[in-house]
Design an enzyme around this catalytic site. Structure first.
Site, mmCIF file in Angstrom:
data_model
loop_
_atom_site.group_PDB
_atom_site.id
_atom_site.type_symbol
_atom_site.label_atom_id
_atom_site.label_comp_id
_atom_site.label_asym_id
_atom_site.label_seq_id
_atom_site.Cartn_x
_atom_site.Cartn_y
_atom_site.Cartn_z
ATOM 1 N N HIS A 1 0.846 -1.198 0.000
ATOM 2 C CA HIS A 1 0.000 0.000 0.000
ATOM 3 C C HIS A 1 0.878 1.244 0.000
ATOM 4 O O HIS A 1 1.665 1.450 0.911
ATOM 5 C CB HIS A 1 -0.911 0.028 1.241
ATOM 6 C CG HIS A 1 -1.745 -1.201 1.413
ATOM 7 N ND1 HIS A 1 -2.166 -1.648 2.645
ATOM 8 C CD2 HIS A 1 -2.224 -2.089 0.506
ATOM 9 C CE1 HIS A 1 -2.873 -2.752 2.491
ATOM 10 N NE2 HIS A 1 -2.920 -3.043 1.202
ATOM 11 N N GLN A 2 0.735 2.059 -1.024
ATOM 12 C CA GLN A 2 1.490 3.307 -1.138
ATOM 13 C C GLN A 2 0.496 4.465 -1.201
ATOM 14 O O GLN A 2 -0.466 4.415 -1.965
ATOM 15 C CB GLN A 2 2.369 3.306 -2.388
ATOM 16 C CG GLN A 2 3.289 2.100 -2.489
ATOM 17 C CD GLN A 2 2.680 0.929 -3.228
ATOM 18 O OE1 GLN A 2 1.980 1.104 -4.212
ATOM 19 N NE2 GLN A 2 2.952 -0.284 -2.755
#
Length: 545
Positions: free
Chosen positions: A478-479
Site C-alpha cells: 500500500h502506497q
C-alpha cells in the site's frame, strides 16, 4: 482492449464511438505525423482511482480515454503462475524497493491496477482517520462535499463492487487467526470482501480467473465500455500533461501526450486533447508525471506513506487445509491497532504466499534448513502485522529512479507488538512450531509441549529484535500520500476536490491524495475519494459546456 495496432484501433474503434481523430504533420523525422484524439476527459491509470473516475464520467455521457501503462490480461489468458504473473502484472516485475532496500514494495501495473491483483479486503475508511483528516488537516468539508456525500460515496462503491462480510469457509491462515484469537480472548472479525461468500480462492494476487473478484475491470471500467463513451489503451506511457496559459490559476490543462507500445514494441506517439485531465498512476508514478509536466508544488512526491508489514508463522502438520487455499483475507484482529484512539498501531491479517514469494521471505541458515522449511510450505500458516505509517513520510520520483523512505521508530514498535501477539495467537491455535522471518531464523519447536514460561521467553525474544537495517524482510503493498490533499498549497499538492493548485482542470484521483496513511487496506477509501472527485469533475465539465 488489446492494443496490438494503435493506428488500426484509432481509425476503427474511436471513430465508431464518436471520438474525433485527426493527424497533423510535425518537424521531427522520427515522428513525421502526430495523431490527435479529442475527448472530454483523459484518465491516466485504470486502478481503483482512475477506473472509478472513468466509469462515472462515461456513464454520465462524457467521452473518456483511459491510458494504462500495463497490459490487459483477459480472464481466459491468466496462468495463475507466480513467475509470469509477477513479471507481467506487477510494476518493476515485482522487484521494487526503497532506495536503501529497507522495504520491498509491491505495486500493480495492469488494467484494473491494484484492484486486479489485490487480496479482496474491502474495509471502509476508519472513523479515527476521518477525524484526523478533518481536525488536523483541515478537511472539514471533506473532499469539497458534505460528509453525508462521502458516506454515500462509500455506499456507492461498496455496492458496485458487491462488498459483503462473512465467508462460507475459511482457509488455513484465517482459521488459525480466528481460533487463536478466540482462545486468547482477542478481538477478531470478518473482513468484508468484493467477492462472493463462497469464493474459496488463494490466487487473487495473480488475477481472478473466474472474474468473481470485482475489481475495476469487472465494474467501473466495464460500465465505461458498456456506455459506449470510453476506450482503454493498455501499454501506454504518459509522457507529460499539456497545459497552456489561461484560466483562473493562470494555467489550464489541455490533454496528455503519450507513447503507445504494440506487441512488437513498436511505438506510436499520440496527443489526447481534453477538457479535463485526471492523473491516477498511483502514489509511486503520479508525482513523476506531474513533475515531468512542469508542476512545481513542493509537496508533489513528498509525504509518501507505506504500510510496513512483518510476518510470523506457525507450522500445523495435522491440518488438512493448505496455506495457499481459501480467501486470502477474511479475518482481522485489532488487538494492537489502537483503533479506539488514533489508530497508530497495527492490524493483524494474513498474506497470500505461494512457493516463490515464500522462498524469498524465508531466512537462510543452511541448505538443509531451507529445504526443510520449503517442504513444509503447505502446512505453514502466516500472519502479518500491518502498521499505520506515522513517521515523517518518504519522497518518490520514479522518473529519476528514487524512492526514499525510512520506517519510523514508533512504527517499528507497533510491528514488534504485532509480532508478539501473532506468536501467541499461533501458539494458541495449536501450532507445532512458531517463528518469524528475522534473519536469525530462530524458531520454537514442540510448542504444544513447551511450558508457559518457555513460550513467553521465546515470544519476548523474537518480538524484541530490531526490524530495521535489513534484520527482517519488511514489505508494503500500500502506497499513499505522495500528492496529498489539503486546504492550502503550502501544505498540500491538491485541493479538496482533487484539483492541482497550479493548473486548472488537472486533477489527481488515486491513493497519492490521502493526507495520511489509513492503517487498513485502502481500496474502498481510494474508490470513494475517486467517486467524490468524479462528482467535482462532472461539475467542472458542466461549466465548460
Amino acid at each position: 482492449m488489446d492494443l496490438t495496432n494503435p493506428t488500426e484501433v484509432l481509425s476503427k474503434t474511436l471513430k465508431k464511438k464518436g471520438f474525433r481523430v485527426s493527424t497533423t504533420t510535425t518537424t521531427t523525422t522520427s515522428n513525421p505525423s502526430l495523431t490527435i484524439i479529442s475527448c472530454d476527459a483523459v484518465v491516466v491509470g485504470s486502478g481503483s482511482g482512475g477506473g472509478v473516475v472513468a466509469g462515472v464520467l462515461a456513464k454520465a455521457g462524457h467521452k473518456v480515454i483511459v491510458l494504462e501503462k500495463g497490459d490487459y490480461y483477459p480472464k481466459s489468458s491468466l496462468s495463475l503462475l507466480e513467475g509470469p504473473t509477477l513479471d507481467n502484472m506487477y510494476d518493476g516485475s515485482c522487484f521494487m524497493a526503497t532506495d536503501d532496500l529497507g522495504v520491498i514494495v509491491l505495486a500493480a501495473s495492469t488494467v484494473g491496477g491494484g484492484s486486479t491483483i489485490n487480496w479482496s479486503a474491502s474495509l471502509r475508511t476508519p472513523d479515527h482517520v476521518l477525524d484526523e483528516w478533518r481536525n488536523v488537516h483541515g478537511l472539514h468539508d471533506l473532499f469539497g462535499i458534505s460528509n453525508s456525500a462521502y458516506e454515500r460515496a462509500l455506499e456507492a462503491v461498496c455496492e458496485r463492487m458487491g462488498v459483503q462480510s462473512g465467508v462460507d469457509e475459511e482457509g488455513l491462515n484465517n482459521a488459525v487467526l480466528r481460533s487463536g484469537c478466540e482462545r486468547l480472548g482477542y478481538p477478531v472479525k470478518h473482513v468484508p470482501r468484493n467477492a462472493p461468500l463462497d469464493h474459496y480462492c488463494g490466487w487473487c494476487h495473480l488475477g481472478c480467473k473466474g472474474g468473481r473478484k470485482k475489481g475495476t475491470a469487472e465494474t467501473w471500467l466495464a460500465d465505461m465500455a458498456e456506455s459506449g463513451n470510453g476506450v482503454i489503451f493498455p501499454r501506454c506511457e504518459a509522457l507529460r500533461v499539456m497545459h497552456e496559459k489561461g484560466g483562473i490559476k493562470g494555467r489550464r490543462a489541455t490533454g496528455v501526450v503519450f507513447k503507445s507500445f504494440d506487441s512488437r514494441r513498436t511505438t506510436t506517439t499520440v496527443l489526447v486533447e481534453s477538457k479535463v485531465t485526471v492523473v491516477a498512476c498511483g502514489a509511486l508514478r503520479t508525482p513523476g508525471l506531474l513533475k515531468r509536466s512542469g508542476l512545481k508544488n513542493k509537496h508533489i512526491g513528498r509525504n509518501l506513506r507505506l504500510h510496513p508489514v512483518v510476518m510470523a508463522w506457525g507450522f500445523f502438520p495435522s491440518k488438512k487445509k493448505k496455506s495457499y487455499e481459501g480467501g486470502i483475507i477474511t479475518s482481522m484482529s485489532t488487538v494492537v491497532s489502537n483503533f479506539e484512539t488514533t489508530g497508530y498501531g497495527a492490524v493483524i491479517q494474513m498474506p497470500s504466499l505461494h512457493p516463490g514469494m515464500f522462498s524469498v521471505l524465508t531466512p537462510w541458515l543452511s541448505g538443509a534448513d531451507f529445504k526443510d522449511r520449503m517442504t513444509r510450505f503447505a502446512g505453514t500458516a502466516h500472519l502479518f502485522a500491518l502498521a499505520r505509517d506515522g513517521g515523517e513520510g518518504g519522497a518518490v520520483d520514479l522518473t529519476r529512479g528514487t524512492m526514499a523512505y525510512k520506517m519510523d521508530g514508533r512504527d517499528e514498535e507497533s510491528l514488534q507488538r504485532g509480532l508478539e501477539e501473532m506468536l501467541r495467537i499461533l501458539a494458541a491455535a495449536g501450532a507445532e512450531e512458531i517463528g518469524t522471518q528475522h534473519r536469525m531464523g530462530k524458531r520454537l519447536l514442540n510448542v504444544t509441549k513447551a511450558g508457559e514460561e518457555e513460550l513467553e521467553r521465546f515470544v519476548r525474544e523474537a518480538s524484541g529484535r530490531g526490524l530495521r537495517d535489513w534484520s527482517a524482510p519488511i514489505c508494503s503493498a500500500h502506497q499513499m500520500g505522495s500528492c496529498r490533499m489539503g486546504v492550502e498549497p503550502e501544505r498540500s499538492a491538491v485541493d479538496q476536490r482533487g484539483e492541482t493548485w497550479e493548473v486548472e482542470g488537472l486533477f489527481v484521483g488515486d491513493a497519492s491524495v490521502l493526507p495520511t496513511a489509513l492503517g487498513v487496506n485502502p481500496m474502498v477509501t481510494v474508490q470513494a475519494i475517486a467517486y467524490c472527485t468524479a462528482q467535482s469533475l462532472l461539475e467542472f465539465l458542466e461549466r465548460k459546456t
